[in-house]
Motif scaffolding. Structure first.
Motif, PDB file in Angstrom:
ATOM      1  N   VAL A  30      -5.972   2.242   5.569  1.00 61.84           N
ATOM      2  CA  VAL A  30      -5.519   1.770   4.522  1.00 61.84           C
ATOM      3  C   VAL A  30      -5.196   0.183   4.423  1.00 61.84           C
ATOM      4  O   VAL A  30      -5.854  -0.297   3.577  1.00 61.84           O
ATOM      5  CB  VAL A  30      -4.105   2.315   3.862  1.00 61.84           C
ATOM      6  N   GLY A  50      -2.451   5.285  -8.427  1.00 61.14           N
ATOM      7  CA  GLY A  50      -2.806   4.095  -7.514  1.00 61.14           C
ATOM      8  C   GLY A  50      -2.309   4.428  -5.877  1.00 61.14           C
ATOM      9  O   GLY A  50      -2.201   3.205  -5.235  1.00 61.14           O
ATOM     10  N   GLY A  89      -8.631  -1.237   3.906  1.00 60.53           N
ATOM     11  CA  GLY A  89      -9.317  -1.304   2.700  1.00 60.53           C
ATOM     12  C   GLY A  89      -9.584   0.150   2.211  1.00 60.53           C
ATOM     13  O   GLY A  89     -10.256   0.497   1.510  1.00 60.53           O
ATOM     14  N   GLU A  90      -9.619   1.213   3.128  1.00 63.88           N
ATOM     15  CA  GLU A  90     -10.093   2.418   2.807  1.00 63.88           C
ATOM     16  C   GLU A  90      -8.821   3.272   2.503  1.00 63.88           C
ATOM     17  O   GLU A  90      -8.040   2.747   2.058  1.00 63.88           O
ATOM     18  CB  GLU A  90     -10.253   3.064   4.353  1.00 63.88           C
ATOM     19  N   SER A  91      -9.364   4.541   1.795  1.00 70.78           N
ATOM     20  CA  SER A  91      -8.565   5.380   1.120  1.00 70.78           C
ATOM     21  C   SER A  91      -8.779   6.755   1.589  1.00 70.78           C
ATOM     22  O   SER A  91      -9.342   7.580   1.083  1.00 70.78           O
ATOM     23  CB  SER A  91      -8.673   5.503  -0.304  1.00 70.78           C
ATOM     24  N   ILE A 141       1.005   5.336   0.660  1.00 70.33           N
ATOM     25  CA  ILE A 141       0.745   6.515   1.388  1.00 70.33           C
ATOM     26  C   ILE A 141       1.578   7.684   0.985  1.00 70.33           C
ATOM     27  O   ILE A 141       2.873   7.583   1.232  1.00 70.33           O
ATOM     28  CB  ILE A 141       0.562   6.500   2.785  1.00 70.33           C
ATOM     29  N   LYS A 159       0.766  -1.203  -0.068  1.00 72.00           N
ATOM     30  CA  LYS A 159      -0.019  -0.076  -0.073  1.00 72.00           C
ATOM     31  C   LYS A 159       0.818   1.076   0.014  1.00 72.00           C
ATOM     32  O   LYS A 159       2.110   1.345   0.704  1.00 72.00           O
ATOM     33  CB  LYS A 159      -0.688   0.036   1.134  1.00 72.00           C
ATOM     34  N   HIS A 203      -2.815   4.979  -1.936  1.00 69.17           N
ATOM     35  CA  HIS A 203      -3.922   4.523  -1.386  1.00 69.17           C
ATOM     36  C   HIS A 203      -4.468   5.534  -0.253  1.00 69.17           C
ATOM     37  O   HIS A 203      -5.618   5.421   0.467  1.00 69.17           O
ATOM     38  CB  HIS A 203      -3.733   3.485  -0.614  1.00 69.17           C
ATOM     39  N   GLY A 204      -3.541   6.455   0.052  1.00 66.21           N
ATOM     40  CA  GLY A 204      -3.998   7.485   1.061  1.00 66.21           C
ATOM     41  C   GLY A 204      -2.808   8.789   0.821  1.00 66.21           C
ATOM     42  O   GLY A 204      -1.669   8.661   0.335  1.00 66.21           O
ATOM     43  N   LYS A 239      -4.128   9.748  -6.530  1.00 64.93           N
ATOM     44  CA  LYS A 239      -5.247   8.804  -6.514  1.00 64.93           C
ATOM     45  C   LYS A 239      -5.137   7.921  -7.881  1.00 64.93           C
ATOM     46  O   LYS A 239      -5.020   6.769  -7.848  1.00 64.93           O
ATOM     47  CB  LYS A 239      -6.319   9.198  -6.387  1.00 64.93           C
TER      48      LYS A 239
END
Length: 213
Positions: free
Chosen positions: A119, A98, A122-124, A80, A78, A100-101, A95
């Motif tokens: 993240v 790709g 599964g959140e963004s 960030i 992931k 994620h945060g 975003k």
């Protein structure tokens, strides 16, 4: 098992601050740190990381260029972005690449633990850009002085804005009714005048610092 983290930032103080926060938490293992995108991309540890914390403003290969190259790999970690730039346009570029945060450094870095947890769940998490960016108008009081200081033309400032808004040279050419070759020449001249490296983030940083966007 601890979450394996890589930190890429060109400021050692920032790296150390993030490392201290994560290691004191106890859930994370910082497996590597990097000061530039080139050394990051060459590292075999990327394949072992769960989370990559990526600054956008780095030498050699900047954050946006790093994201472009990572997109051509099968990297599963992931990503960030941790940046000084609170910009909806830049966040949207990240975003689309790709990410994620997105965490702005002016926020409390202790929020980083929550961002990573979000993240991994599964959140963004991205900032709330409910207030639109306010672009600089050609009538601002120091515009003429700004042009003289950097030896820029109004056309070049217009092109800087469009580049920072993620328009390609062809798209800029179409909108300004110029050839792509002319736009590319303008871009080379802008980079030379400003003494920047040929990367979008360096131009973006200049534009942000001087109120161009």
């Amino acid at each position: 098992m601890k979450t394996r983290v890589i930190i890429a930032d060109d400021h050692p103080v920032v790296i150390q601050g993030i490392r201290d926060i994560l290691e004191k938490n106890g859930q994370f293992d910082v497996i590597a740190t990097f000061n530039d995108g080139k050394s990051l991309l060459r590292s075999p540890l990327l394949a072992k990381a769960d989370v990559l914390l990526l600054d956008l403003n780095m030498p050699a290969v900047d954050g946006l260029q790093t994201l472009e190259r990572l997109n051509r790999t099968e990297l599963s970690c992931k990503i960030i972005v941790i940046t000084s730039y609170l910009s909806s346009q830049l966040a949207e570029q990240c975003k689309q690449a790709g990410v994620h945060g997105y965490l702005v450094k002016s926020e409390d870095l202790y929020l980083l633990v929550k961002r990573i947890q979000d993240v991994l769940a599964g959140e963004s998490p991205f900032p709330d850009f409910s207030q639109p960016d306010q672009p600089m108008g050609n009538d601002f009081s120091y515009f003429d002085e700004f042009l003289k200081k950097y030896k820029l033309t109004k056309r070049e400032v217009e092109i800087i804005r469009m580049v920072c808004n993620d328009y390609s040279s062809k798209e800029i050419a179409d909108k300004l009714y110029l050839s792509t070759f002319t736009i590319q020449t303008h871009r080379r001249n802008i980079i030379k005048k400003l003494g920047l490296d040929d990367s979008k983030i360096s131009l973006y940083r200049f534009a942000m610092d001087n109120g161009v966007i």
